[in-house]
Design an enzyme around this catalytic site. Structure first.
Site, PDB file in Angstrom:
ATOM      1  N   LYS A 278       0.734  -1.206   0.027  1.00  0.00           N
ATOM      2  CA  LYS A 278       0.106  -0.133  -0.050  1.00  0.00           C
ATOM      3  C   LYS A 278       0.868   1.265  -0.027  1.00  0.00           C
ATOM      4  O   LYS A 278       2.148   1.220   0.469  1.00  0.00           O
ATOM      5  CB  LYS A 278      -0.926   0.064   1.251  1.00  0.00           C
ATOM      6  CG  LYS A 278      -2.017  -0.822   1.380  1.00  0.00           C
ATOM      7  CD  LYS A 278      -2.822  -0.646   2.570  1.00  0.00           C
ATOM      8  CE  LYS A 278      -4.098  -1.624   2.579  1.00  0.00           C
ATOM      9  NZ  LYS A 278      -4.903  -1.420   1.459  1.00  0.00           N
ATOM     10  N   ARG A 352     -10.205 -11.437   1.849  1.00  0.00           N
ATOM     11  CA  ARG A 352     -10.943 -12.509   1.461  1.00  0.00           C
ATOM     12  C   ARG A 352     -10.466 -14.003   1.555  1.00  0.00           C
ATOM     13  O   ARG A 352     -11.008 -14.851   1.443  1.00  0.00           O
ATOM     14  CB  ARG A 352     -11.304 -12.244  -0.059  1.00  0.00           C
ATOM     15  CG  ARG A 352     -10.341 -11.895  -0.792  1.00  0.00           C
ATOM     16  CD  ARG A 352     -10.794 -11.106  -2.101  1.00  0.00           C
ATOM     17  NE  ARG A 352     -10.826  -9.658  -1.853  1.00  0.00           N
ATOM     18  CZ  ARG A 352     -11.262  -8.805  -2.781  1.00  0.00           C
ATOM     19  NH1 ARG A 352     -11.485  -8.934  -3.852  1.00  0.00           N
ATOM     20  NH2 ARG A 352     -11.585  -7.626  -2.339  1.00  0.00           N
TER      21      ARG A 352
HETATM   22  N1  BES Z   1      -8.070  -3.594   4.388  1.00  0.00           N
HETATM   23  C1  BES Z   1      -8.351  -3.173   2.812  1.00  0.00           C
HETATM   24  C2  BES Z   1      -9.695  -2.497   2.589  1.00  0.00           C
HETATM   25  C3  BES Z   1      -9.812  -1.315   3.315  1.00  0.00           C
HETATM   26  C4  BES Z   1      -9.607  -0.145   2.780  1.00  0.00           C
HETATM   27  C5  BES Z   1     -10.240  -1.218   4.724  1.00  0.00           C
HETATM   28  C6  BES Z   1      -9.761   1.128   3.416  1.00  0.00           C
HETATM   29  C7  BES Z   1     -10.498  -0.108   5.203  1.00  0.00           C
HETATM   30  C8  BES Z   1     -10.172   1.387   4.700  1.00  0.00           C
HETATM   31  C9  BES Z   1      -8.391  -4.389   2.243  1.00  0.00           C
HETATM   32  O1  BES Z   1      -7.589  -5.446   2.471  1.00  0.00           O
HETATM   33  C10 BES Z   1      -7.909  -4.111   0.611  1.00  0.00           C
HETATM   34  O2  BES Z   1      -6.489  -3.508   0.482  1.00  0.00           O
HETATM   35  N2  BES Z   1      -8.333  -4.235  -0.171  1.00  0.00           N
HETATM   36  C11 BES Z   1      -8.330  -3.729  -1.593  1.00  0.00           C
HETATM   37  C12 BES Z   1      -8.689  -4.594  -2.410  1.00  0.00           C
HETATM   38  C13 BES Z   1      -8.149  -4.525  -4.040  1.00  0.00           C
HETATM   39  C14 BES Z   1      -6.818  -4.806  -4.088  1.00  0.00           C
HETATM   40  C15 BES Z   1      -8.853  -5.610  -4.961  1.00  0.00           C
HETATM   41  C16 BES Z   1      -8.640  -2.276  -1.789  1.00  0.00           C
HETATM   42  O3  BES Z   1      -9.868  -1.915  -1.348  1.00  0.00           O
HETATM   43  O4  BES Z   1      -8.329  -1.462  -2.363  1.00  0.00           O
HETATM   44 ZN    ZN Z   2      -5.429  -5.255   1.778  1.00  0.00          ZN
END
Ligand code: BES
Ligand code: ZN
Ligand code: ZN
Length: 497
Positions: A278, A352
């Site tokens: 990230k 997931r």
């Molecule tokens: N933990 C994050 C989602 C999240 C984002 C929670 C903002 C709380 C606030 C999750 O694991 C994630 O990173 N999801 C990605 C999925 C994508 C790579 C398909 C996302 O939402 O960008």
């Molecule tokens: Zn994530």
């Protein structure tokens, strides 16, 4: 917080402040308000007549009056909004708003009269829950400038209520309010302190205290069960993954024969994204990526205290998602517990992967109904903001049951479709891929992926990424973790008994 209930002599209570509700466009007409108006030399009619106070939700007026020694000399009037619509969650908010004002005034105790208390047990419970949750603050680790003010004593006043009703309501409110704060405290914990091992240890301790069964699976045990999807997430972490399983068994089961509800939570103690790292900005927020697991923790605690007459299982999949030489890579393929193969195309879509094995485990252990909770996608924040939790599932009746249970406690759930989108998670080389196609329908892709690991159970998936954390404080609640979905899940359980 100490508590007691009274059914007469509101103004004579030995507390620091009196607090009650005035509804939208209400005039001083009933006996109760008249007495308070007299006590405050007509200040209530005066603020109403001058339109200084309209009775809208969120309004607060602080009135001073002279009182006998040892008795309150302040009256807090909280706006209740429309009287016909004033329900349990409004009572909790009004009481919580009063409690935060009382605290900010440097006072320690108040008596609260919800006024519209059709069900005394419920009104007392909501009032006390609101008081307890209002006092939570984020500053646990401050040693200077820490908020040292706190309301330590609460009195509920409901005219003519039976003492047993007040007592039962207060212990119910305490169970729910404190469990919500337990969840919020976990979500607020820094990830160096709250590792998978630490949350598992706290789970065992909590379970012992309230009388739940609790089992913790190690990585070796999970490996034996074939949980390679969950385990793949923590390959890059020094912290071993843990699967925590709670079991609540009622003395007498009044539910439908053979039915078992499982609550399953995403416990990513910290989400760096892994190799699909990230950006640094706001990465710190990813400490709350275990809010789903924290919700299971708090809800199971409350269930153990409230003792509903149906069995409930809780499962927390706890891992840390880190980049490392051992971490999984985009394009890796793993086989989950149910035998399905997963192409990992983005290691940041890790929640997931954890839930895939956690829900399959719950079903293998007999769950016929599964609700999973997860801060799963950023996309749900874009779609629904922070008022509604995204909900999806494989059975519309069950999804509607959850939505309805939420409506009754004023927690919003908004359903997104899964039918017709199935091809979004088809992989070219394996059974499924862990992201959707391009960036479209991101929240739905998350739901669809988890659905692949449900066999026959009725299942609802709650994406709480937008609702588990509040960026701004409210009159009744600090900023930070909200404890969302706990009251809905408790209501769902109690409606099914
Ligand atoms: N933990 C994050 C989602 C999240 C984002 C929670 C903002 C709380 C606030 C999750 O694991 C994630 O990173 N999801 C990605 C999925 C994508 C790579 C398909 C996302 O939402 O960008
Ligand atoms: Zn994530
Ligand atoms: Zn995550």
């Amino acid at each position: 917080m100490k508590s007691r209930g009274i059914n007469k002599n509101f103004t004579g209570t030995k507390v620091d402040a009196l607090a009650t509700v005035v509804f939208k466009d209400e005039k001083v007409s009933d006996e109760f308000l008249k007495e308070l108006d007299d006590l405050t030399s007509g200040q209530i009619s005066s603020i109403i007549d001058s339109k200084e106070f309209k009775g809208e939700k969120g309004e607060v007026a602080i009135l001073r009056f002279s009182a006998d020694k040892g008795k309150a000399n302040r009256l807090l009037i909280i706006g209740g909004g429309e009287e016909e619509k004033f329900g349990s969650s409004d009572i909790a908010i009004a009481s919580g708003t009063a409690a935060r004002k009382v605290r900010d005034l440097g006072l320690k105790s108040y008596v609260f009269a919800p006024r519209k208390a059709d069900d005394a047990v419920d009104a007392a419970a909501s009032s006390f829950q609101g008081a307890i949750t209002s006092q939570f603050e984020l500053d646990k680790y401050r040693t200077v400038d820490k908020n040292d003010k706190e309301v330590t004593s609460f009195v509920i006043y409901i005219a003519d209520a039976k003492p047993t009703e007040l007592k039962n309501g207060l212990s119910r409110g305490e169970a729910i309010g404190e469990s919500m704060n337990v969840t919020r405290d976990l979500a607020n914990e820094p990830p160096n302190i709250l590792t998978p091992t630490e949350i598992a240890n706290r789970a065992k301790k909590m379970a012992k205290e309230v009388g739940l069964k609790c089992e913790v699976l190690t990585e070796a045990q999970m490996k034996k069960l074939g949980m390679n999807s969950l385990l793949s997430v923590s390959l890059g972490s020094e912290q071993p993954a843990k699967l925590v399983i709670f079991k609540y068994t009622p003395k007498k089961n009044t539910g439908k024969k053979g039915e078992l509800l499982a609550l399953v939570g995403k416990g990513v103690m910290f989400d760096t994204g892994g190799i699909s790292l990230k950006p640094g900005e706001n990465m710190d927020a990813m400490k709350y990526d275990m809010s789903g697991a924290a919700t299971v923790f708090g809800t199971m605690r409350a269930i153990a205290l409230l003792k509903p007459s149906i069995p409930v299982m809780g499962v927390m999949g706890c891992v840390e998602n880190m980049p490392d030489g051992k971490a999984s890579r985009p394009s890796d393929v793993v086989t989950a517990m149910n035998g399905k193969t997963i192409e990992i195309l983005n290691t940041d879509a890790e929640g997931r992967l954890v839930l895939a094995d956690a829900v399959a485990y719950a079903e293998k252990k007999g769950a016929t109904h599964i609700v999973d909770m997860a801060t799963l996608t950023g996309a749900v924040v874009i779609a629904l903001g922070n008022r509604n939790t995204g909900i999806m599932g494989n059975d519309d009746d069950f999804v509607n049951e959850v939505i309805e249970a939420g409506k009754e406690v004023d927690e919003g759930f908004w359903q997104l479709p899964l039918k017709g989108y199935e091809s979004e998670v088809k992989s070219d080389i394996a059974d499924v891929k862990n992201i959707g196609t391009k960036r479209r329908a991101g929240t739905i892709a998350g739901g669809l992926f988890i659905q692949e690991f449900i066999d026959k159970a009725k299942w609802a998936h709650l994406d709480i990424a937008g609702t588990a954390w509040s960026d701004s404080p409210k009159g009744h609640q600090a900023k930070g973790p909200t404890g969302v979905a706990i009251r809905t899940l408790l209501n769902l359980v109690e409606k099914s008994q």
